[in-house]
Design a protein around this motif. Structure first.
Motif, PDB file in Angstrom:
ATOM      1  N   LEU A  18       0.840  -1.210   0.000  1.00 46.66           N
ATOM      2  CA  LEU A  18       0.000   0.000   0.000  1.00 46.66           C
ATOM      3  C   LEU A  18       0.866   1.247   0.000  1.00 46.66           C
ATOM      4  N   HIS A  19       1.814   1.329   0.922  1.00 46.90           N
ATOM      5  CA  HIS A  19       2.640   2.531   1.031  1.00 46.90           C
ATOM      6  C   HIS A  19       3.535   2.715  -0.189  1.00 46.90           C
ATOM      7  N   GLU A  20       4.104   1.629  -0.692  1.00 44.99           N
ATOM      8  CA  GLU A  20       4.956   1.759  -1.872  1.00 44.99           C
ATOM      9  C   GLU A  20       4.131   2.132  -3.103  1.00 44.99           C
ATOM     10  N   SER A  21       2.848   1.757  -3.150  1.00 46.45           N
ATOM     11  CA  SER A  21       1.994   2.161  -4.266  1.00 46.45           C
ATOM     12  C   SER A  21       1.719   3.665  -4.241  1.00 46.45           C
ATOM     13  N   MET A  22       1.910   4.289  -3.069  1.00 45.89           N
ATOM     14  CA  MET A  22       1.734   5.738  -2.930  1.00 45.89           C
ATOM     15  C   MET A  22       3.071   6.469  -3.002  1.00 45.89           C
ATOM     16  N   ALA A  23       4.107   5.779  -3.478  1.00 42.53           N
ATOM     17  CA  ALA A  23       5.444   6.349  -3.716  1.00 42.53           C
ATOM     18  C   ALA A  23       6.306   6.497  -2.469  1.00 42.53           C
ATOM     19  N   PHE A  24       5.941   5.864  -1.348  1.00 41.73           N
ATOM     20  CA  PHE A  24       6.836   5.846  -0.194  1.00 41.73           C
ATOM     21  C   PHE A  24       8.076   5.032  -0.552  1.00 41.73           C
ATOM     22  N   LYS A  25       9.223   5.469  -0.061  1.00 39.05           N
ATOM     23  CA  LYS A  25      10.497   4.787  -0.309  1.00 39.05           C
ATOM     24  C   LYS A  25      11.029   4.218   1.007  1.00 39.05           C
ATOM     25  N   PRO A  26      11.626   3.006   0.964  1.00 39.79           N
ATOM     26  CA  PRO A  26      12.156   2.422   2.198  1.00 39.79           C
ATOM     27  C   PRO A  26      13.385   3.176   2.700  1.00 39.79           C
ATOM     28  N   VAL A  27      13.486   3.278   4.023  1.00 40.23           N
ATOM     29  CA  VAL A  27      14.616   3.931   4.668  1.00 40.23           C
ATOM     30  C   VAL A  27      15.486   2.906   5.377  1.00 40.23           C
ATOM     31  N   GLY A  28      14.854   2.033   6.165  1.00 42.12           N
ATOM     32  CA  GLY A  28      15.616   1.051   6.916  1.00 42.12           C
ATOM     33  C   GLY A  28      14.713   0.236   7.817  1.00 42.12           C
ATOM     34  N   ILE A  29      15.340  -0.635   8.586  1.00 45.11           N
ATOM     35  CA  ILE A  29      14.604  -1.529   9.478  1.00 45.11           C
ATOM     36  C   ILE A  29      15.252  -1.515  10.854  1.00 45.11           C
ATOM     37  N   TYR A  30      14.418  -1.348  11.869  1.00 50.04           N
ATOM     38  CA  TYR A  30      14.852  -1.530  13.259  1.00 50.04           C
ATOM     39  C   TYR A  30      14.540  -2.973  13.607  1.00 50.04           C
ATOM     40  N   ARG A  31      15.542  -3.751  13.901  1.00 50.21           N
ATOM     41  CA  ARG A  31      15.369  -5.174  14.200  1.00 50.21           C
ATOM     42  C   ARG A  31      14.862  -5.374  15.627  1.00 50.21           C
ATOM     43  N   SER A  32      13.860  -6.230  15.757  1.00 49.92           N
ATOM     44  CA  SER A  32      13.280  -6.584  17.063  1.00 49.92           C
ATOM     45  C   SER A  32      12.976  -5.341  17.888  1.00 49.92           C
ATOM     46  N   ALA A  33      12.336  -4.376  17.271  1.00 48.83           N
ATOM     47  CA  ALA A  33      12.069  -3.095  17.922  1.00 48.83           C
ATOM     48  C   ALA A  33      10.743  -3.042  18.652  1.00 48.83           C
ATOM     49  N   GLY A  34       9.809  -3.925  18.305  1.00 44.35           N
ATOM     50  CA  GLY A  34       8.510  -3.892  18.943  1.00 44.35           C
ATOM     51  C   GLY A  34       8.113  -5.245  19.489  1.00 44.35           C
ATOM     52  N   TYR A  35       7.526  -5.249  20.667  1.00 42.16           N
ATOM     53  CA  TYR A  35       7.103  -6.488  21.312  1.00 42.16           C
ATOM     54  C   TYR A  35       5.594  -6.447  21.464  1.00 42.16           C
ATOM     55  N   LEU A  36       4.901  -7.467  20.944  1.00 39.23           N
ATOM     56  CA  LEU A  36       3.455  -7.507  20.998  1.00 39.23           C
ATOM     57  C   LEU A  36       2.984  -8.945  21.077  1.00 39.23           C
ATOM     58  N   LYS A  37       2.128  -9.209  22.038  1.00 38.04           N
ATOM     59  CA  LYS A  37       1.503 -10.530  22.184  1.00 38.04           C
ATOM     60  C   LYS A  37       2.508 -11.683  22.165  1.00 38.04           C
ATOM     61  N   GLY A  38       3.578 -11.511  22.934  1.00 37.45           N
ATOM     62  CA  GLY A  38       4.537 -12.591  23.115  1.00 37.45           C
ATOM     63  C   GLY A  38       5.591 -12.753  22.031  1.00 37.45           C
ATOM     64  N   ALA A  39       5.719 -11.793  21.125  1.00 41.80           N
ATOM     65  CA  ALA A  39       6.716 -11.916  20.064  1.00 41.80           C
ATOM     66  C   ALA A  39       7.359 -10.555  19.759  1.00 41.80           C
ATOM     67  N   TRP A  40       8.617 -10.619  19.334  1.00 42.36           N
ATOM     68  CA  TRP A  40       9.344  -9.430  18.914  1.00 42.36           C
ATOM     69  C   TRP A  40       9.166  -9.244  17.415  1.00 42.36           C
ATOM     70  N   TYR A  41       8.998  -7.995  16.988  1.00 43.06           N
ATOM     71  CA  TYR A  41       8.799  -7.682  15.582  1.00 43.06           C
ATOM     72  C   TYR A  41       9.791  -6.626  15.118  1.00 43.06           C
ATOM     73  N   ASP A  42      10.214  -6.767  13.864  1.00 43.81           N
ATOM     74  CA  ASP A  42      11.001  -5.715  13.227  1.00 43.81           C
ATOM     75  C   ASP A  42      10.045  -4.592  12.844  1.00 43.81           C
ATOM     76  N   VAL A  43      10.586  -3.375  12.761  1.00 44.55           N
ATOM     77  CA  VAL A  43       9.803  -2.236  12.294  1.00 44.55           C
ATOM     78  C   VAL A  43      10.532  -1.629  11.102  1.00 44.55           C
ATOM     79  N   GLY A  44       9.867  -1.633   9.948  1.00 47.06           N
ATOM     80  CA  GLY A  44      10.424  -1.023   8.747  1.00 47.06           C
ATOM     81  C   GLY A  44       9.976   0.422   8.652  1.00 47.06           C
TER      82      GLY A  44
END
Length: 85
Positions: A18-44
């Motif tokens: 969705l975001h890339e279809s609106m011309a957003f460009k990737p910057v980077g990824i924070y590894r294991s930056a968010g914890y939710l419902k028992g799991a760690w998630y990367d945040v792009g």
């Protein structure tokens, strides 16, 4: 406003598409930056430039000036909760 930034918990192919279809460009990824419902998630992170950057940019508003802008109270009182139980 000159830029918009978005953080997306990963993996999330529909949101990335969705975001890339609106011309957003990737910057980077924070590894294991968010914890939710028992799991760690990367945040792009993605960005979109809204307009050419002025040189020099206008001075930022003070907090008092921002509070006097039309819509300040409405913006604060209409905030959405993004935390899902």
């Amino acid at each position: 406003f000159y830029n918009v930034y978005v953080g997306i918990s990963l993996p999330n192919p529909p949101s990335v598409a969705l975001h890339e279809s609106m011309a957003f460009k990737p910057v980077g990824i924070y590894r294991s930056a968010g914890y939710l419902k028992g799991a760690w998630y990367d945040v792009g992170w993605w960005y979109l430039t809204l307009q050419e950057h002025a040189v020099p940019p206008a001075a930022p508003l003070s907090l008092r000036q921002a509070q006097e802008c039309a819509g300040w109270g409405e913006a604060l009182s209409s905030g959405l909760s993004f935390i899902k139980d």
